[in-house]
Scaffold this motif. Structure first.
Motif, short mmCIF file in Angstrom:
data_model
loop_
_atom_site.label_atom_id
_atom_site.label_comp_id
_atom_site.label_asym_id
_atom_site.label_seq_id
_atom_site.Cartn_x
_atom_site.Cartn_y
_atom_site.Cartn_z
N ARG A 9 -9.15 -11.40 -7.59
CA ARG A 9 -9.14 -12.49 -7.56
C ARG A 9 -10.30 -12.38 -8.65
O ARG A 9 -10.07 -13.91 -9.32
CB ARG A 9 -8.50 -12.87 -6.47
CG ARG A 9 -7.87 -14.35 -6.98
CD ARG A 9 -7.20 -15.27 -5.58
NE ARG A 9 -6.41 -14.27 -5.16
CZ ARG A 9 -4.92 -14.25 -4.67
NH1 ARG A 9 -4.59 -15.03 -6.14
NH2 ARG A 9 -3.77 -13.41 -4.08
N ASP A 10 -10.73 -13.03 -8.07
CA ASP A 10 -11.92 -13.81 -8.76
C ASP A 10 -12.61 -13.13 -9.73
O ASP A 10 -12.96 -13.80 -10.89
CB ASP A 10 -13.67 -14.00 -7.77
CG ASP A 10 -13.33 -15.08 -6.58
OD1 ASP A 10 -12.68 -15.86 -6.64
OD2 ASP A 10 -14.53 -14.83 -5.92
N GLY A 54 -4.40 4.81 -16.04
CA GLY A 54 -4.65 3.81 -15.21
C GLY A 54 -5.17 3.24 -14.31
O GLY A 54 -6.39 4.32 -14.10
N SER A 55 -5.39 2.34 -13.82
CA SER A 55 -6.55 2.01 -12.86
C SER A 55 -5.33 2.15 -11.61
O SER A 55 -6.49 2.18 -10.34
CB SER A 55 -6.64 0.79 -12.60
OG SER A 55 -6.88 0.45 -14.02
N GLU A 56 -4.23 2.75 -10.90
CA GLU A 56 -3.77 3.44 -9.53
C GLU A 56 -3.47 2.03 -9.08
O GLU A 56 -3.89 2.41 -7.63
CB GLU A 56 -4.55 4.67 -9.30
CG GLU A 56 -3.49 4.98 -8.36
CD GLU A 56 -3.79 7.20 -8.62
OE1 GLU A 56 -4.54 7.74 -9.37
OE2 GLU A 56 -2.52 7.73 -7.63
N LEU A 57 -3.79 2.09 -9.10
CA LEU A 57 -3.67 0.47 -7.71
C LEU A 57 -2.80 -0.04 -6.93
O LEU A 57 -1.91 0.77 -7.06
CB LEU A 57 -4.01 -1.16 -8.94
CG LEU A 57 -5.52 -1.74 -9.16
CD1 LEU A 57 -5.88 -2.96 -10.11
CD2 LEU A 57 -6.09 -0.93 -8.31
N ASP A 58 -3.16 -0.51 -5.94
CA ASP A 58 -1.56 -0.77 -5.04
C ASP A 58 -0.82 -2.14 -5.84
O ASP A 58 -1.52 -2.91 -6.40
CB ASP A 58 -2.38 -0.49 -3.63
CG ASP A 58 -3.17 -1.51 -3.54
OD1 ASP A 58 -2.96 -3.64 -3.44
OD2 ASP A 58 -4.27 -1.73 -3.92
N GLU A 59 0.73 -1.89 -5.04
CA GLU A 59 1.57 -3.00 -5.32
C GLU A 59 0.30 -4.42 -5.35
O GLU A 59 0.47 -5.27 -6.15
CB GLU A 59 2.11 -3.09 -4.92
CG GLU A 59 2.94 -4.16 -4.83
CD GLU A 59 4.80 -4.24 -4.40
OE1 GLU A 59 4.83 -3.84 -3.47
OE2 GLU A 59 5.04 -4.94 -4.89
N LYS A 60 -0.35 -4.72 -3.88
CA LYS A 60 -0.61 -5.80 -3.70
C LYS A 60 -2.25 -6.26 -5.03
O LYS A 60 -1.39 -7.77 -5.41
CB LYS A 60 -1.16 -6.84 -2.47
CG LYS A 60 -2.21 -7.54 -2.25
CD LYS A 60 -2.39 -7.94 -0.57
CE LYS A 60 -2.49 -9.09 -0.05
NZ LYS A 60 -3.17 -9.30 1.85
N SER A 61 -2.84 -5.49 -5.19
CA SER A 61 -3.89 -5.67 -6.34
C SER A 61 -3.28 -6.08 -7.24
O SER A 61 -3.23 -7.19 -8.76
CB SER A 61 -4.69 -4.43 -6.27
OG SER A 61 -5.41 -4.41 -5.37
#
Ligand SMILES: Cc1cc2nc3c(=O)[nH]c(=O)nc-3n(C[C@H](O)[C@H](O)[C@H](O)COP(=O)(O)OP(=O)(O)OC[C@H]3O[C@@H](n4cnc5c(N)ncnc54)[C@H](O)[C@@H]3O)c2cc1C
Lengths: 324, 358
Positions: A9-10, A54-61
């Motif tokens: 977030r930061d 891609g960055s393959e991030l989880d949904e929350k991120s």
């Protein structure tokens, strides 16, 4: 784990403060340079698998990225949303997979006819595709009997009051239709995007409230700051508490239907009030608050209509409900 | 009073439909350009009969129903005129004839960068010096500010008395030395109207530029607001009706018949009818020289909120088929809750009036 999310977030916030000036983005569009920047941060292809760049991030991120970016640049958040929440789920495991790495790196711009105002069938399409957001795309997923992709074309721009950093308009297309070998429909994809949509909503709400809170403690009327008047203090406090509830709903992975419903119920009122607190200044773009009201109204009107309410009711009543 | 004017209403509507086409409305909105030709035409054709207030109200409503940016621009050259009419000297009143014919443009300067709601807190100062006044200070968000020939300006003339007693009104010729107007751009809506920031740097006014008596300015302006707020209620009513026209046509074209939409149609039309009754009721007292400030403020605040409500509903109902003209209505509507006293200020006026007396 929580720390990781806060760190993300930061990072997004710091990046946005430094790089995203929505007023400029609204008048000039999202520049190549900005696209490169968001791509190199890994935001552009947030949900796309790493094998496609891609960055393959989880949904929350991913939701955190949308929340923070849309506080600063709703247009940038919308572009990321279109790629990750709409284009990618329709393109995955199809011939379009080959476009994902260029889309994640920003080399290729892609979009989806999510307003669904066109019916496109046949082998070739030579005509106008109406009402496309992010219209200067190289690939557009359209819908007829089945989802298909066409190449972009010449745009006739229309004034669209939301997400002005993205082009909006009708596109003159002359292209083969390539059908996508997918069982996903537009409806499925939209339904799976409720948390992402609510995250953009949360960003708009937070961005607007941040401005209103700040202004209300500086601006004076009748010798006192605006925040010392009950209607201002009560309304803003109520809205801040609603924003916190929305944050909690999104963080706790409660049903995405509820997040969508709750966010849509507060988004227009909150952004309108944030503008209102600014008095006459709020009506001008310089204070950067009226855009939230425009974008909020667009979010509500395009992503929350009768069909979403039907989805929600069917969810609540377990499909037992019949609509006249 | 209003039913007798149905033919006049029809005439105005026809004019607006003919002149304010979608292309024209779009052009002035996009370019943030004042429609001089349209404003002149409306006045020179006698479309707007400035001498009959009921006709002004109807003209404003019907023009804003078609397009508020153009409708307000066409009816705003007279803005502030009532101050001259009621309190001005003969020379000042004479200007009004030219205003009626579209030859001269007026404007009204009350709001300042440091505040608009708190009128009595304004800082612009007109210092008496011999038989002259020297005007210094600045005004913010002044409609017609960069194009007006004259501005009616509220300024402080004395520090000693209670804040609102030290204010006076002046008729300021915008060609005077020391007058500077800077056009403000990038408004959310009503983009055809001209808005400016004004600076007065040692602007020399004569005693003849004072409107009425020194120290009575606050009272004059509050009297003016009790008139002008009715016209803003008319603007808001027009915007609401314009939004409802769009809703109706969409619902019919798309053959929508679901209950949710029907309820929206019912709610919007009910609120518009209530706003209309309230506005016409307040106006009928005012136009018979028996103003009821609480009714006027109710009409202004309620119609303003109805404009916002109706335009948001129009967006919700039609939103998946984006339409520039509906978005323009939405962008225009919000100003109705801001200018000529925000909704909050109106609510303070209403409650004060209602609780006054027994
Ligand atoms: C396009 C445009 C055109 C305009 N044209 C003109 C014109 O021609 N002439 C002119 O003189 N002015 C004009 N105005 C100014 C307008 O009248 C003011 O913006 C308005 O009166 C509000 O003043 P402000 O902007 O200073 O807001 P503020 O007075 O700073 O108020 C900010 C917010 O706080 C609220 N607030 C203030 N006090 C209280 C309280 N006690 N309790 C609760 N809430 C409170 C207000 O309602 C508002 O929501 C125009 C404005 C715009 C945007």
């Amino acid at each position: 784990m929580e720390d990781e999310f806060e760190l993300l977030r930061d990072t997004v916030r710091t990046f946005s403060e430094k790089n995203l000036d929505e007023k400029k983005i609204e008048s000039e569009g999202i520049t190549e340079n900005t696209i490169q920047n968001i791509a190199s941060q890994g935001f552009l292809g947030a949900r796309i698998p790493s094998k496609f760049g891609g960055s393959e991030l989880d949904e929350k991120s991913y939701n955190i990225i949308l929340q923070e970016l849309s506080k600063y640049s709703p247009s940038v958040a919308m572009r990321i949303f279109i790629l990750n929440s709409l284009y990618y789920p329709l393109a995955k495991n199809t011939e379009l997979e080959s476009t994902l790495s260029d889309a994640s790196s920003g080399k290729l711009n892609v979009t989806v006819d999510f307003l669904n105002n066109n019916r496109i069938d046949g082998e070739k399409f030579n005509g106008i595709v109406h009402d496309i957001l992010n219209a200067n795309s190289n690939k557009i997923i359209v819908f007829g009997k089945n989802p298909a992709v066409v190449d972009g074309g010449t745009i006739e721009e229309k004034d669209f009051m939301g997400f002005r950093g993205l082009k909006f308009g009708d596109i003159k297309v002359d292209s083969d239709l390539q059908y996508l070998n997918t069982t996903s429909t537009l409806n499925d994809v939209l339904e799976n995007s409720y948390n992402a949509i609510s995250s953009i909503n949360l960003g708009l709400i937070s961005g607007a409230l941040d401005k209103a809170m700040e202004y209300s403690t500086i601006r004076k009327a009748f010798d006192y700051t605006l925040s010392s008047y009950e209607p201002v203090a009560f309304n803003l406090s109520k809205m801040i508490s609603q924003k916190n509830i929305l944050e909690n709903i999104l963080n706790s992975n409660i049903d995405s239907f509820y997040a969508l419903n709750f966010s849509m119920n507060i988004i227009v009122e909150t952004t309108r009030y944030a503008l209102n607190v600014h008095g006459g200044y709020g009506y001008f773009s310089d204070f950067g608050v009226e855009k939230f009201y425009r974008d909020a109204m667009v979010m509500k009107s395009i992503f929350y209509g009768n069909s979403e309410l039907k989805n929600l009711s069917e969810h609540v009543f377990g499909n037992k409900i019949r609509f006249i | 009073m209003f039913d007798e004017l149905n033919d006049y209403r029809k005439k105005i509507r026809e004019f607006a439909l003919k002149e304010f086409t979608e292309d024209v409305s779009k052009k002035y909105d996009r370019n943030e350009e004042f429609p001089f030709d349209i404003a002149k035409k409306a006045l020179s054709l006698g479309m707007i009969d400035m001498e009959n207030p009921a006709k002004i109200l109807i003209a404003i409503e019907e023009m804003c129903r078609v397009d508020a940016g153009l409708g307000i621009s066409a009816t705003l050259p007279y803005f502030g005129g009532e101050v001259l009419l009621l309190f001005g000297n003969d020379g000042q009143k004479k200007i009004l004839n030219d205003v009626y014919q579209g030859k001269v443009m007026l404007g009204l300067g009350i709001t300042e960068p440091s505040g608009g709601s708190d009128v009595a807190g304004l800082k612009t100062f007109a210092k008496k010096s011999g038989n002259k006044y020297i005007l210094n200070g600045s005004k913010m968000f002044i409609s017609n500010g960069a194009i007006a020939d004259y501005l009616v300006v509220l300024a402080r003339t004395s520090e000693e008395e209670k804040r609102h007693q030290g204010l006076s009104t002046f008729l300021v010729n915008t060609k005077l030395k020391g007058f500077k107007a800077t056009k403000l751009e990038n408004k959310l809506g009503v983009r055809a109207t001209n808005t400016a920031e004004i600076e007065f740097n040692d602007v020399e006014l004569s005693e003849g530029d004072l409107i009425g008596e020194e120290g009575k300015g606050f009272y004059y302006i509050m009297t003016f607001f009790n008139i002008s707020r009715i016209y803003v209620a008319g603007q808001a009513l027009g915007i609401s009706e314009g939004a409802f026209d769009k809703i109706k046509s969409y619902v019919k074209t798309m053959n929508l018949a679901d209950e949710q939409t029907m309820f929206d149609v019912a709610d919007v039309s009910t609120r518009i009818e209530a706003a209309k009754q309230l506005t016409y009721n307040a106006a009928s007292y005012l136009f018979k020289y028996d103003p009821k400030p609480e009714l006027t403020s109710m009409a202004k605040a309620y119609s303003g909120e109805t404009a916002v409500y109706s335009s948001e509903k129009a967006m919700e109902i039609t939103g998946k088929s984006p339409d520039e003209s509906i978005q323009r209505i939405f962008r225009n509507a919000k100003i109705m809750e801001i200018w000529e006293g925000t909704s909050e200020v109106e609510k303070l006026v209403i409650s004060k009036q209602i609780l006054k007396g027994d």
